[in-house]
Motif scaffolding. Structure first.
Motif, PDB file in Angstrom:
ATOM      1  N   LYS A  53      16.482  76.783-103.719  1.00 37.13           N
ATOM      2  CA  LYS A  53      17.008  75.947-103.600  1.00 37.13           C
ATOM      3  C   LYS A  53      16.042  74.771-103.410  1.00 37.13           C
ATOM      4  O   LYS A  53      15.519  73.518-103.313  1.00 37.13           O
ATOM      5  N   PHE A  66       5.674  69.558 -98.233  1.00 37.16           N
ATOM      6  CA  PHE A  66       6.765  68.648 -98.806  1.00 37.16           C
ATOM      7  C   PHE A  66       7.698  67.809 -97.836  1.00 37.16           C
ATOM      8  O   PHE A  66       8.022  66.629 -97.476  1.00 37.16           O
ATOM      9  N   LEU A 115      11.180  74.784 -91.667  1.00 40.99           N
ATOM     10  CA  LEU A 115      12.981  75.167 -90.572  1.00 40.99           C
ATOM     11  C   LEU A 115      12.957  76.146 -89.988  1.00 40.99           C
ATOM     12  O   LEU A 115      14.349  76.070 -89.293  1.00 40.99           O
ATOM     13  N   PRO A 158      16.785  69.159 -82.834  1.00 39.98           N
ATOM     14  CA  PRO A 158      16.601  67.793 -82.879  1.00 39.98           C
ATOM     15  C   PRO A 158      16.346  66.849 -84.016  1.00 39.98           C
ATOM     16  O   PRO A 158      15.215  67.691 -84.812  1.00 39.98           O
ATOM     17  N   ALA A 208      14.212  64.950 -86.872  1.00 41.13           N
ATOM     18  CA  ALA A 208      12.598  65.198 -86.955  1.00 41.13           C
ATOM     19  C   ALA A 208      11.765  64.899 -85.987  1.00 41.13           C
ATOM     20  O   ALA A 208      11.544  64.188 -86.011  1.00 41.13           O
ATOM     21  N   TYR A 266       4.772  66.823 -89.658  1.00 44.63           N
ATOM     22  CA  TYR A 266       5.366  66.017 -90.529  1.00 44.63           C
ATOM     23  C   TYR A 266       5.869  64.751 -90.646  1.00 44.63           C
ATOM     24  O   TYR A 266       6.470  64.046 -89.315  1.00 44.63           O
ATOM     25  N   TRP A 299      20.921  69.391 -84.745  1.00 43.83           N
ATOM     26  CA  TRP A 299      20.996  70.314 -85.945  1.00 43.83           C
ATOM     27  C   TRP A 299      22.528  71.618 -85.646  1.00 43.83           C
ATOM     28  O   TRP A 299      21.778  72.087 -84.728  1.00 43.83           O
ATOM     29  N   LEU A 316      24.307  70.805 -90.211  1.00 46.10           N
ATOM     30  CA  LEU A 316      23.409  70.454 -91.005  1.00 46.10           C
ATOM     31  C   LEU A 316      24.154  71.211 -92.770  1.00 46.10           C
ATOM     32  O   LEU A 316      23.858  71.486 -93.625  1.00 46.10           O
ATOM     33  N   ILE A 340      23.377  69.713 -95.596  1.00 45.20           N
ATOM     34  CA  ILE A 340      22.930  70.474 -97.309  1.00 45.20           C
ATOM     35  C   ILE A 340      23.984  69.602 -99.052  1.00 45.20           C
ATOM     36  O   ILE A 340      24.671  69.897 -99.986  1.00 45.20           O
ATOM     37  N   THR A 384      17.668  58.908 -96.023  1.00 48.73           N
ATOM     38  CA  THR A 384      16.820  59.700 -96.369  1.00 48.73           C
ATOM     39  C   THR A 384      15.878  60.095 -97.268  1.00 48.73           C
ATOM     40  O   THR A 384      16.536  59.405 -98.150  1.00 48.73           O
ATOM     41  N   MET A 423      14.715  62.608 -98.233  1.00 48.40           N
ATOM     42  CA  MET A 423      15.043  64.099 -98.836  1.00 48.40           C
ATOM     43  C   MET A 423      15.637  63.744-100.296  1.00 48.40           C
ATOM     44  O   MET A 423      16.980  63.692 -99.785  1.00 48.40           O
ATOM     45  N   ARG A 424      15.404  64.205-101.158  1.00 50.08           N
ATOM     46  CA  ARG A 424      15.996  64.217-102.817  1.00 50.08           C
ATOM     47  C   ARG A 424      16.325  64.969-102.711  1.00 50.08           C
ATOM     48  O   ARG A 424      15.689  66.087-103.111  1.00 50.08           O
ATOM     49  N   LEU A 482      23.239  80.251 -97.445  1.00 54.03           N
ATOM     50  CA  LEU A 482      21.597  80.094 -96.748  1.00 54.03           C
ATOM     51  C   LEU A 482      22.284  79.261 -94.944  1.00 54.03           C
ATOM     52  O   LEU A 482      20.629  79.916 -94.745  1.00 54.03           O
TER      53      LEU A 482
HETATM   54  C1  HEC Z   1      13.015  67.446-102.861  1.00 57.08           C
HETATM   55  C2  HEC Z   1      12.350  68.394-102.258  1.00 57.08           C
HETATM   56  C3  HEC Z   1      13.541  68.803-100.898  1.00 57.08           C
HETATM   57  C4  HEC Z   1      14.649  69.826-101.542  1.00 57.08           C
HETATM   58  C5  HEC Z   1      14.624  70.790-102.587  1.00 57.08           C
HETATM   59  C6  HEC Z   1      14.676  70.475 -99.921  1.00 57.08           C
HETATM   60  N1  HEC Z   1      14.553  68.957 -99.384  1.00 57.08           N
HETATM   61 FE1  HEC Z   1      15.008  69.442 -96.837  1.00 57.08          FE
HETATM   62  N2  HEC Z   1      13.984  67.493 -96.423  1.00 57.08           N
HETATM   63  C7  HEC Z   1      12.740  66.899 -97.588  1.00 57.08           C
HETATM   64  C8  HEC Z   1      12.442  66.244 -97.203  1.00 57.08           C
HETATM   65  C9  HEC Z   1      10.882  65.339 -97.902  1.00 57.08           C
HETATM   66  C10 HEC Z   1      12.388  66.139 -95.474  1.00 57.08           C
HETATM   67  C11 HEC Z   1      12.964  65.131 -94.821  1.00 57.08           C
HETATM   68  C12 HEC Z   1      13.546  64.232 -94.628  1.00 57.08           C
HETATM   69  C13 HEC Z   1      13.440  62.657 -94.218  1.00 57.08           C
HETATM   70  O1  HEC Z   1      12.715  62.354 -93.543  1.00 57.08           O
HETATM   71  O2  HEC Z   1      14.056  61.525 -94.551  1.00 57.08           O
HETATM   72  C14 HEC Z   1      14.230  66.696 -95.430  1.00 57.08           C
HETATM   73  C15 HEC Z   1      14.918  67.102 -94.403  1.00 57.08           C
HETATM   74  C16 HEC Z   1      15.263  68.398 -94.327  1.00 57.08           C
HETATM   75  C17 HEC Z   1      15.935  69.015 -92.660  1.00 57.08           C
HETATM   76  C18 HEC Z   1      15.543  68.011 -91.434  1.00 57.08           C
HETATM   77  C19 HEC Z   1      14.639  68.804 -90.881  1.00 57.08           C
HETATM   78  C20 HEC Z   1      14.194  67.944 -89.527  1.00 57.08           C
HETATM   79  O3  HEC Z   1      13.036  68.397 -89.271  1.00 57.08           O
HETATM   80  O4  HEC Z   1      15.208  67.177 -89.426  1.00 57.08           O
HETATM   81  C21 HEC Z   1      16.997  69.844 -92.939  1.00 57.08           C
HETATM   82  C22 HEC Z   1      17.793  70.485 -92.170  1.00 57.08           C
HETATM   83  C23 HEC Z   1      16.379  70.073 -94.293  1.00 57.08           C
HETATM   84  N3  HEC Z   1      16.125  69.297 -95.487  1.00 57.08           N
HETATM   85  C24 HEC Z   1      17.028  70.937 -95.281  1.00 57.08           C
HETATM   86  C25 HEC Z   1      16.997  71.455 -96.580  1.00 57.08           C
HETATM   87  C26 HEC Z   1      18.064  72.293 -97.301  1.00 57.08           C
HETATM   88  C27 HEC Z   1      18.578  73.876 -95.613  1.00 57.08           C
HETATM   89  C28 HEC Z   1      17.651  72.435 -98.600  1.00 57.08           C
HETATM   90  C29 HEC Z   1      18.244  73.409 -99.273  1.00 57.08           C
HETATM   91  C30 HEC Z   1      19.937  73.313 -99.877  1.00 57.08           C
HETATM   92  C31 HEC Z   1      16.961  71.315 -98.425  1.00 57.08           C
HETATM   93  N4  HEC Z   1      16.314  71.022 -97.579  1.00 57.08           N
HETATM   94  C32 HEC Z   1      16.693  71.167 -99.795  1.00 57.08           C
HETATM   95  C33 HEC Z   1      12.959  67.678 -99.044  1.00 57.08           C
HETATM   96  C34 HEC Z   1      13.991  68.490 -99.355  1.00 57.08           C
END
Ligand code: HEC
Length: 122
Positions: free
Chosen positions: A33, A48, A52, A59, A61, A66, A79, A84, A88, A98, A100-101, A114
């Motif tokens: 996912k 994208f 991780l 910390p 970002a 990226y 984290w 975390l 999620i 954020t 993260m969509r 996970l």
């Molecule tokens: C559709 C794409 C997408 C999916 C699916 C997604 N993420 Fe993300 N995630 C992102 C993006 C884009 C960011 C950066 C967010 C920001 O800068 O605001 C992010 C940021 C994060 C971060 C912060 C990382 C950091 O370096 O601070 C974590 C942790 C994370 N995601 C975990 C997950 C986990 C675990 C899953 C699955 C359950 C998940 N993400 C699913 C796109 C996604």
């Protein structure tokens, strides 16, 4: 092993982190996912979403390859299992704005799995 040693071993293993009950193999499947946006492992890099590896204690970002949202940069999060898991569950509640969509995962078992999987990339 005698009972005391067993007890000590058990409390050590379960006390090391809150989500020790998670199943790594199931977590690997659940990570599908996340995998469309996130990479883990030796060749992981930002795509994208940020890579991780070593996420626990990292910390928000912090990866260099990226371009994070301002919301993530200013979140002040380090984290942990706890935040975390909450992220999620509902990314926008933990880091409002954020980019993260992700609709979030409601299943606690799947979240624990996970996290256990992500712990293997420390
Ligand atoms: C559709 C794409 C997408 C999916 C699916 C997604 N993420 Fe993300 N995630 C992102 C993006 C884009 C960011 C950066 C967010 C920001 O800068 O605001 C992010 C940021 C994060 C971060 C912060 C990382 C950091 O370096 O601070 C974590 C942790 C994370 N995601 C975990 C997950 C986990 C675990 C899953 C699955 C359950 C998940 N993400 C699913 C796109 C996604």
């Amino acid at each position: 092993m005698n009972k005391l040693a067993l007890l000590i071993a058990w409390s050590f293993a379960s006390g090391s982190y809150a989500y020790a009950a998670g199943d790594v193999a199931a977590g690997k499947v659940a990570f599908n996912k996340c995998a469309s946006c996130h990479h883990v492992g030796p060749s992981a890099r930002g795509g994208f979403g940020p890579q991780l590896n070593g996420i626990f204690g990292r910390p928000a970002a912090a990866t260099k390859d990226y371009n994070y949202s301002t919301a993530m940069k200013n979140s002040g999060i380090v984290w942990s299992d706890k935040n975390l898991a909450a992220f999620i569950r509902s990314p926008n509640d933990v880091v409002p704005g954020t980019k993260m969509r992700f609709w979030g995962i409601g299943d606690e078992k799947q979240i624990a799995d996970l996290l256990a999987y992500l712990h293997t990339f420390q």
